[in-house]
Design a protein around this motif. Structure first.
Motif, PDB file in Angstrom:
ATOM      1  N   UNK A 284       0.607  -0.888   0.154  1.00  0.00           N
ATOM      2  CA  UNK A 284      -0.276   0.038  -0.031  1.00  0.00           C
ATOM      3  C   UNK A 284       0.845   1.579   0.225  1.00  0.00           C
ATOM      4  N   UNK A 285       1.324   1.369   1.251  1.00  0.00           N
ATOM      5  CA  UNK A 285       3.099   2.205   1.046  1.00  0.00           C
ATOM      6  C   UNK A 285       3.803   2.642  -0.606  1.00  0.00           C
ATOM      7  N   UNK A 289       0.921   5.361  -1.683  1.00  0.00           N
ATOM      8  CA  UNK A 289       1.725   6.421  -1.405  1.00  0.00           C
ATOM      9  C   UNK A 289       2.687   7.757  -1.575  1.00  0.00           C
ATOM     10  N   UNK A 290       3.384   6.015  -2.747  1.00  0.00           N
ATOM     11  CA  UNK A 290       4.486   6.658  -3.952  1.00  0.00           C
ATOM     12  C   UNK A 290       4.007   6.319  -5.211  1.00  0.00           C
ATOM     13  N   UNK A 421      -9.661  11.784   2.950  1.00  0.00           N
ATOM     14  CA  UNK A 421     -10.158  10.843   2.623  1.00  0.00           C
ATOM     15  C   UNK A 421      -9.330  10.284   1.815  1.00  0.00           C
ATOM     16  N   UNK A 422      -8.129  10.032   1.696  1.00  0.00           N
ATOM     17  CA  UNK A 422      -7.328   9.369   0.775  1.00  0.00           C
ATOM     18  C   UNK A 422      -5.821   8.958   1.424  1.00  0.00           C
ATOM     19  N   UNK A 423      -5.369   7.910   1.676  1.00  0.00           N
ATOM     20  CA  UNK A 423      -4.708   8.073   1.955  1.00  0.00           C
ATOM     21  C   UNK A 423      -3.380   8.394   1.702  1.00  0.00           C
ATOM     22  N   UNK A 425       1.547   9.421   2.431  1.00  0.00           N
ATOM     23  CA  UNK A 425       2.750   8.961   2.581  1.00  0.00           C
ATOM     24  C   UNK A 425       2.566   8.442   4.609  1.00  0.00           C
ATOM     25  N   UNK A 426       2.131  10.297   4.777  1.00  0.00           N
ATOM     26  CA  UNK A 426       2.631  10.324   6.200  1.00  0.00           C
ATOM     27  C   UNK A 426       1.818   9.320   7.421  1.00  0.00           C
ATOM     28  N   UNK A 427       0.712   8.992   7.027  1.00  0.00           N
ATOM     29  CA  UNK A 427      -0.307   7.960   7.323  1.00  0.00           C
ATOM     30  C   UNK A 427       0.727   6.400   7.821  1.00  0.00           C
ATOM     31  N   UNK A 428       1.547   6.446   7.055  1.00  0.00           N
ATOM     32  CA  UNK A 428       2.865   5.070   7.012  1.00  0.00           C
ATOM     33  C   UNK A 428       3.383   5.490   7.852  1.00  0.00           C
ATOM     34  N   UNK A 429       3.396   6.963   8.270  1.00  0.00           N
ATOM     35  CA  UNK A 429       4.638   6.407   9.287  1.00  0.00           C
ATOM     36  C   UNK A 429       4.249   6.129  10.620  1.00  0.00           C
TER      37      UNK A 429
END
Length: 478
Positions: A284-285, A289-290, A421-423, A425-429
């Motif tokens: 997912x990241x 994210x990327x 409302x969307x993921x 990259x900071x959420x994965x931290x």
């Protein structure tokens, strides 16, 4: 030709290869599947947790079935059921259909993995256990190596449905080899099946894992989720009371009186909760994210399994030199450190750095898994081995399911906290930080192990010349 003691683990590993390939391929393909069927990628994690949930519910019966009907028959039936679920999954048109297909796959996996491990543990002496487990897991680790790039390639250039249908030829080979070479090991046939315990543990585990999965998602109202969790807790309490009275409970809680088994179950579960979230979080990241493709993501995450494979030849000498306690204590922090490192990944992080960190992380994670598994069976006699494999397998699958749920819940909480409302990259931290902390907490449990724990299996010569008798330890701690 390979000797029998090497041939049997390799045949069992064919089934483990199919299961591991399926899980890792699916993790890489989740974003593409979600887009195709119009679902949220986080919600589609139900495809992962439903499989783990099915394993947790049906694994307790696997030991009794192997004793009653023979390990070879149950092992072959398990492969067949897993293949059937794979066909259904490939034909699915919605999240609900995928989830139900994964439940069928889980029913097969629930018999396949613990019964295969039971055959191995009953055919090798304890002094050869670490080496035999390495033979068993090396081919199985090919699945995670091949899975991410294969899943990414199929999803990017063909269609995600083929990630399930590739299980069919692998399963056919496994059925043929099992018929020819797996010994038909049976246990006590006069033990009555614990139907009450099966219902209590099944409903309890299913409710707890389902409730944990639903938290943070909009699939169920919060009161309904709390009711499901409460039901699970009540049912598990009822099971504990039942197990204390039953002559042959389906999950033998008395095994926890053995210090090495208790450490492997409790400490191993804490470790797996943290590590189990990585196969869900990393794809997912990289993809959401990327912005990488599924194939590019798979070409990064597969290196974790390469690191795991390189460890297998080192596990036995490392345990012989340092012993279980030292390895588990030190490696708990090393493994957790590498679980934490993706929290620092950014779209600009060189892929060489990512590959290096995931490679070393896979090495230390696999060392911890091998050590925990070998320690757990070190003081178990043959009569209780089927109960031990069922118990250990349930703990493993529940902890992995909880790990996925914790990772998804942290992502959801981070996204809502910033009003998104969307993921991003900071959420994965935050997700990687949380699961790494949980994984490191296993250190506390391993700290209580004696210095020469599992010495018969590891071959480690500690300062204490005589290893403690597990029966004496049971009496001292009861």
């Amino acid at each position: 030709m390979l000797p029998q003691r090497a041939l049997v683990p390799l045949i069992i590993a064919a089934a483990l290869f199919m299961e591991n390939l399926d899980s890792t391929v699916l993790s890489t393909s989740l974003p593409a599947i979600a887009k195709d069927i119009g679902s949220d990628p986080i919600h589609l994690k139900l495809a992962l947790t439903s499989y783990l949930l099915s394993l947790a519910v049906f694994i307790p019966a696997s030991g009794w079935m192997a004793d009653r009907f023979g390990a070879r028959l149950i092992f072959r039936v398990a492969i067949g059921v897993f293949m059937l679920g794979s066909v259904f999954a490939g034909l699915s048109q919605s999240v609900d259909q995928i989830v139900m297909s994964r439940v069928v796959q889980g029913m097969g996996g629930a018999m396949m993995v613990p019964v295969g491990r039971l055959v191995l543990l009953r055919t090798v002496p304890k002094s050869e256990m670490v080496g035999s487990l390495a033979w068993l897991t090396i081919p199985a680790l090919i699945g995670p190596v091949v899975g991410p790039p294969l899943g990414g390639f199929i999803t990017t250039y063909y269609h995600w449905r083929w990630i399930f249908w590739i299980n069919i030829p692998i399963g056919v080979i496994g059925l043929l080899l099992a018929t020819l070479y797996i010994p038909d090991i049976k246990g006590a046939k006069n033990v009555k099946f614990d139907a009450i315990g099966f219902v209590l543990s099944g409903v309890g585990l299913a409710s707890i894992v389902s409730g944990a999965t639903a938290i943070g998602l909009d699939v169920l109202p919060l009161p309904t989720t709390l009711i499901i969790l409460g039901t699970g807790i009540v049912m598990m309490i009822a099971y504990v009371i039942h197990a204390g009275r039953a002559k042959a409970p389906i999950l033998d809680l008395k095994l926890l009186r053995i210090p090495t088994f208790r450490a492997a179950v409790v400490g191993g579960s804490m470790f797996r909760i943290g590590v189990g979230a990585q196969p869900f979080l990393l794809p997912l990241l990289f993809q959401i994210g990327f912005g990488l493709s599924a194939f590019q993501s798979g070409m990064l995450t597969f290196v974790t399994a390469v690191g795991a494979m390189t460890m297998k030849a080192s596990a036995a000498p490392i345990l012989r030199w340092f012993g279980f306690k030292t390895v588990l204590l030190v490696n708990a922090f090393l493994s957790s450190f590498f679980v934490f490192m993706p929290a620092w990944f950014t779209p600009d992080t060189p892929h060489g750095v990512i590959l290096s960190l995931l490679l070393f992380g896979g090495f230390f994670r696999s060392l911890q898994f091998t050590s925990v598994n070998a320690l757990g069976y070190s003081d178990i006699d043959q009569k209780r081995m089927s109960h031990a494999t069922s118990f250990m397998s349930v703990a493993q699958q529940v902890s992995l399911s909880v790990g996925v749920s914790i990772g998804a819940l942290t992502l959801e909480a981070s996204m809502r906290a910033r009003g998104g409302t969307t993921l991003e990259p900071g959420d994965f931290t935050w997700a990687f930080i949380v699961v790494a902390v949980v994984s490191a907490l296993a250190f506390i449990n391993f700290l209580r192990l004696p210095a020469n724990a599992g010495a018969e299996v590891s071959g480690h010569k500690s300062k204490k010349l005589v290893a403690p008798d597990p029966v004496s330890n049971m009496q001292d701690r009861s």
